[in-house]
Design a protein around this motif. Sequence first.
Motif, PDB file in Angstrom:
ATOM      1  N   ALA A  34      30.862  33.484  38.783  1.00 45.48           N
ATOM      2  CA  ALA A  34      30.426  34.499  37.818  1.00 45.48           C
ATOM      3  C   ALA A  34      29.838  35.708  38.534  1.00 45.48           C
ATOM      4  O   ALA A  34      30.073  36.847  38.138  1.00 45.48           O
ATOM      5  CB  ALA A  34      29.407  33.901  36.853  1.00 45.48           C
ATOM      6  N   GLU A  35      29.076  35.456  39.585  1.00 44.15           N
ATOM      7  CA  GLU A  35      28.483  36.556  40.354  1.00 44.15           C
ATOM      8  C   GLU A  35      29.570  37.414  40.985  1.00 44.15           C
ATOM      9  O   GLU A  35      29.522  38.641  40.917  1.00 44.15           O
ATOM     10  CB  GLU A  35      27.571  35.999  41.437  1.00 44.15           C
ATOM     11  N   LYS A  36      30.569  36.784  41.567  1.00 45.40           N
ATOM     12  CA  LYS A  36      31.670  37.525  42.186  1.00 45.40           C
ATOM     13  C   LYS A  36      32.435  38.324  41.147  1.00 45.40           C
ATOM     14  O   LYS A  36      32.836  39.457  41.399  1.00 45.40           O
ATOM     15  CB  LYS A  36      32.601  36.575  42.927  1.00 45.40           C
ATOM     16  N   LYS A  37      32.633  37.738  39.964  1.00 46.86           N
ATOM     17  CA  LYS A  37      33.336  38.440  38.884  1.00 46.86           C
ATOM     18  C   LYS A  37      32.522  39.645  38.427  1.00 46.86           C
ATOM     19  O   LYS A  37      33.066  40.719  38.189  1.00 46.86           O
ATOM     20  CB  LYS A  37      33.587  37.491  37.717  1.00 46.86           C
ATOM     21  N   GLY A  38      31.204  39.477  38.320  1.00 45.33           N
ATOM     22  CA  GLY A  38      30.329  40.587  37.932  1.00 45.33           C
ATOM     23  C   GLY A  38      30.348  41.705  38.951  1.00 45.33           C
ATOM     24  O   GLY A  38      30.376  42.888  38.595  1.00 45.33           O
ATOM     25  N   ILE A  39      30.354  41.348  40.215  1.00 42.15           N
ATOM     26  CA  ILE A  39      30.412  42.356  41.277  1.00 42.15           C
ATOM     27  C   ILE A  39      31.726  43.112  41.191  1.00 42.15           C
ATOM     28  O   ILE A  39      31.750  44.345  41.289  1.00 42.15           O
ATOM     29  CB  ILE A  39      30.233  41.694  42.662  1.00 42.15           C
ATOM     30  N   GLN A  40      32.828  42.386  40.980  1.00 35.43           N
ATOM     31  CA  GLN A  40      34.144  43.027  40.888  1.00 35.43           C
ATOM     32  C   GLN A  40      34.194  43.989  39.703  1.00 35.43           C
ATOM     33  O   GLN A  40      34.698  45.098  39.823  1.00 35.43           O
ATOM     34  CB  GLN A  40      35.245  41.970  40.774  1.00 35.43           C
ATOM     35  N   LYS A  41      33.638  43.565  38.557  1.00 38.25           N
ATOM     36  CA  LYS A  41      33.607  44.448  37.387  1.00 38.25           C
ATOM     37  C   LYS A  41      32.792  45.704  37.681  1.00 38.25           C
ATOM     38  O   LYS A  41      33.157  46.797  37.274  1.00 38.25           O
ATOM     39  CB  LYS A  41      33.029  43.722  36.175  1.00 38.25           C
ATOM     40  N   GLY A  42      31.689  45.544  38.380  1.00 36.58           N
ATOM     41  CA  GLY A  42      30.849  46.688  38.740  1.00 36.58           C
ATOM     42  C   GLY A  42      31.575  47.661  39.645  1.00 36.58           C
ATOM     43  O   GLY A  42      31.476  48.880  39.481  1.00 36.58           O
ATOM     44  N   ILE A  43      32.320  47.135  40.593  1.00 37.20           N
ATOM     45  CA  ILE A  43      33.106  47.987  41.498  1.00 37.20           C
ATOM     46  C   ILE A  43      34.155  48.753  40.713  1.00 37.20           C
ATOM     47  O   ILE A  43      34.320  49.968  40.891  1.00 37.20           O
ATOM     48  CB  ILE A  43      33.750  47.144  42.614  1.00 37.20           C
ATOM     49  N   GLU A  44      34.863  48.054  39.815  1.00 40.20           N
ATOM     50  CA  GLU A  44      35.892  48.711  39.010  1.00 40.20           C
ATOM     51  C   GLU A  44      35.291  49.790  38.118  1.00 40.20           C
ATOM     52  O   GLU A  44      35.865  50.875  37.973  1.00 40.20           O
ATOM     53  CB  GLU A  44      36.636  47.670  38.174  1.00 40.20           C
TER      54      GLU A  44
END
Length: 82
Positions: A34-44
């Motif tokens: 979930a943390e990695k997914k949140g980071i990816q969404k933030g980058i996008e």
Amino acid sequence: MLFVGNLSKFEEEIKTKIGRSDTMGTQEYLLDKAEKKGIQKGIEKGKREEAIAIALEFTKMGLPIADIAKGTGLSIEEIEKL
């Protein structure tokens, strides 16, 4: 028994190096994912905001919308709404 002692030392070394044990529980795995997914969404989201800011500057400069769309990856419709 010597093997078990060495294994414990090995596991402790892994924990020291990576900050957690080498075996992840279900909860830890899901939180990590979930943390990695949140980071990816933030980058996008950041990339999109940057593209919008660039598009706004280009429209102020009077560049053609088609060129702005090509350069930023935004659609012509998105740029027209800015």
